[in-house]
Structures are given as structure tokens and as C-alpha cells.
Write an enzyme that holds these catalytic residues in place. Structure first.
Site, PDB file in Angstrom:
ATOM      1  N   HIS A  45       0.869  -1.133   0.075  1.00 18.10           N
ATOM      2  CA  HIS A  45       0.094  -0.259   0.149  1.00 18.10           C
ATOM      3  C   HIS A  45       0.747   1.194  -0.043  1.00 18.10           C
ATOM      4  O   HIS A  45       2.089   1.363   0.298  1.00 18.10           O
ATOM      5  CB  HIS A  45      -0.927   0.067   1.309  1.00 18.10           C
ATOM      6  CG  HIS A  45      -0.170   0.114   2.465  1.00 18.10           C
ATOM      7  ND1 HIS A  45       0.423  -0.954   3.118  1.00 18.10           N
ATOM      8  CD2 HIS A  45       0.206   1.143   3.246  1.00 18.10           C
ATOM      9  CE1 HIS A  45       1.154  -0.703   4.084  1.00 18.10           C
ATOM     10  NE2 HIS A  45       1.099   0.456   4.166  1.00 18.10           N
ATOM     11  N   HIS A 136       5.430   6.261  -1.290  1.00 20.36           N
ATOM     12  CA  HIS A 136       6.385   5.337  -1.889  1.00 20.36           C
ATOM     13  C   HIS A 136       5.567   3.963  -1.471  1.00 20.36           C
ATOM     14  O   HIS A 136       4.712   3.749  -0.604  1.00 20.36           O
ATOM     15  CB  HIS A 136       7.545   5.339  -1.015  1.00 20.36           C
ATOM     16  CG  HIS A 136       7.533   5.175   0.521  1.00 20.36           C
ATOM     17  ND1 HIS A 136       6.992   6.219   1.317  1.00 20.36           N
ATOM     18  CD2 HIS A 136       7.526   3.985   1.346  1.00 20.36           C
ATOM     19  CE1 HIS A 136       7.030   5.497   2.720  1.00 20.36           C
ATOM     20  NE2 HIS A 136       7.141   4.500   2.461  1.00 20.36           N
TER      21      HIS A 136
END
Length: 192
Positions: A45, A136
Site C-alpha cells: 500500500h 512510496h
């Protein structure tokens, strides 16, 4: 409850990245049982906000905040961000080294979404980690188990990585269950 707000790439995008990771030293080390922890692909995620521990009676306020953020994002006229995983870097050093893959594409829209999420959490008196948003996807936690030169070589190899495009179509509230085998539980989601 330990909660965070995220967008999740589709399984095919994560599988594409995972195939590349297994070819690297961190992937080989993890397969050989060296102790390098690869991120669980089923939990991959991009975090937009980490909340401070939330009491059960405040869950409704969290959900209301995210509903408002998603509504404001849709109302802004922004389309669900079109993203792809590309490039790489590290956070931390020594035992706390983390390897991550960057996001490219409609990152400005992702930042807008992150600002809206944080704004609504703040408006509803919910505390969250206020570090600047750095979108990220964490791929590995090699710590100090691999020589730093090998980690640096893997990061350099991932600089050329270009994953398939995908749209972040929903905002997801996730509960984190820490422990020796940490897991994530999807609590609620809102369409973007």
C-alpha cells in the site's frame, strides 16, 4: 486501534514489482532465509496518513473524516490519480534500513488527496503523524542483514524499474495488527 489511510495498487501491479524484487539480492537473501524481510505483497500500500492510536468510540469520527476527504477530492474535479511504481530509495540506516519504490504519474493529485485526508482528520480532532507525505511503497526491510553495498546495488537496479500504470480509485482505512506476523485489516473504503 492502530489505523492508517492508504491507497492500494492492484494485485497485478504488485505482482509485476514482486517478480523484479525476487531477482535482486534482497529477494535472493529473503529466499535463502538470511532474515531480510520482504513486504507482504498482499498488504502492499501507499500510506497517506498514520493515525495515533484511536479508541473504538472515535472510529466513527475517523470514517466521517475520510468520507469528507473523499467527497472533497471528487468535488475538486480531480480524477483518480493515474500512477505507476518507478525508481527506488532507502529510509533509515543499519538495522532500520528500508528499501522502497517511488511513485510517478499523477503524484500531485495524490498529494492533494493526502492534504484533504489530513485536513479532515485535524478538523475532527484526530491526531496523526505529521511527517511530510512522501508517497512510496515499501518493498523490503533488509536492516543490517545485507552489506550496505548490496542494498545500494539493489536500489540502483530498481532506479530503472517502471511498473504498469494503475488508478488509485479508492481511499482505504486500514487497521494494523502488529506482532511477529503483522497483518492489515480493511476497515472501510471510499470511491475517488
Amino acid at each position: 486501534m492502530r489505523l492508517f489511510v492508504a491507497v492500494y495498487p492492484p494485485p497485478a501491479v504488485v505482482a509485476h514489482l514482486s517478480a523484479r524484487i525476487t531477482e535482486l539480492r534482497i529477494g535472493e537473501a529473503a529466499a535463502a532465509g538470511v532474515g531480510v524481510r520482504l513486504a507482504d505483497p498482499t498488504q502492499a500500500h501507499v500510506t497517506l496518513a498514520f493515525l495515533e492510536p484511536v479508541a473504538a468510540d472515535r472510529l466513527e469520527a475517523v470514517e466521517r473524516s475520510l468520507d469528507q476527504a473523499a467527497w472533497r477530492f471528487r468535488d475538486s474535479g480531480a480524477a483518480p490519480p493515474r500512477l505507476h511504481l518507478a525508481g527506488s530509495g532507502t529510509f533509515g540506516q543499519g538495522r532500520s534500513t528500508i528499501v522502497w519504490v517511488d511513485l510517478r504519474g499523477d503524484v500531485a493529485e495524490l498529494h492533494l488527496l493526502g492534504r484533504l485526508v489530513r485536513s479532515r482528520l485535524r478538523a475532527n480532532h484526530l491526531c496523526y503523524d505529521e511527517k511530510p507525505l512522501r508517497p512510496h511503497l515499501t518493498v523490503a526491510r533488509p536492516g543490517a542483514r545485507l552489506p550496505s553495498a548490496e542494498v545500494t546495488a539493489d536500489v540502483a537496479a530498481l532506479q530503472a524499474y517502471q511498473g504498469p500504470q494503475w488508478r488509485a480509485r479508492e481511499l482505504v482505512l486500514t487497521r494494523s495488527h502488529p506482532g511477529p506476523r503483522p497483518s492489515h485489516e480493511r476497515v472501510a473504503a471510499w470511491q475517488l
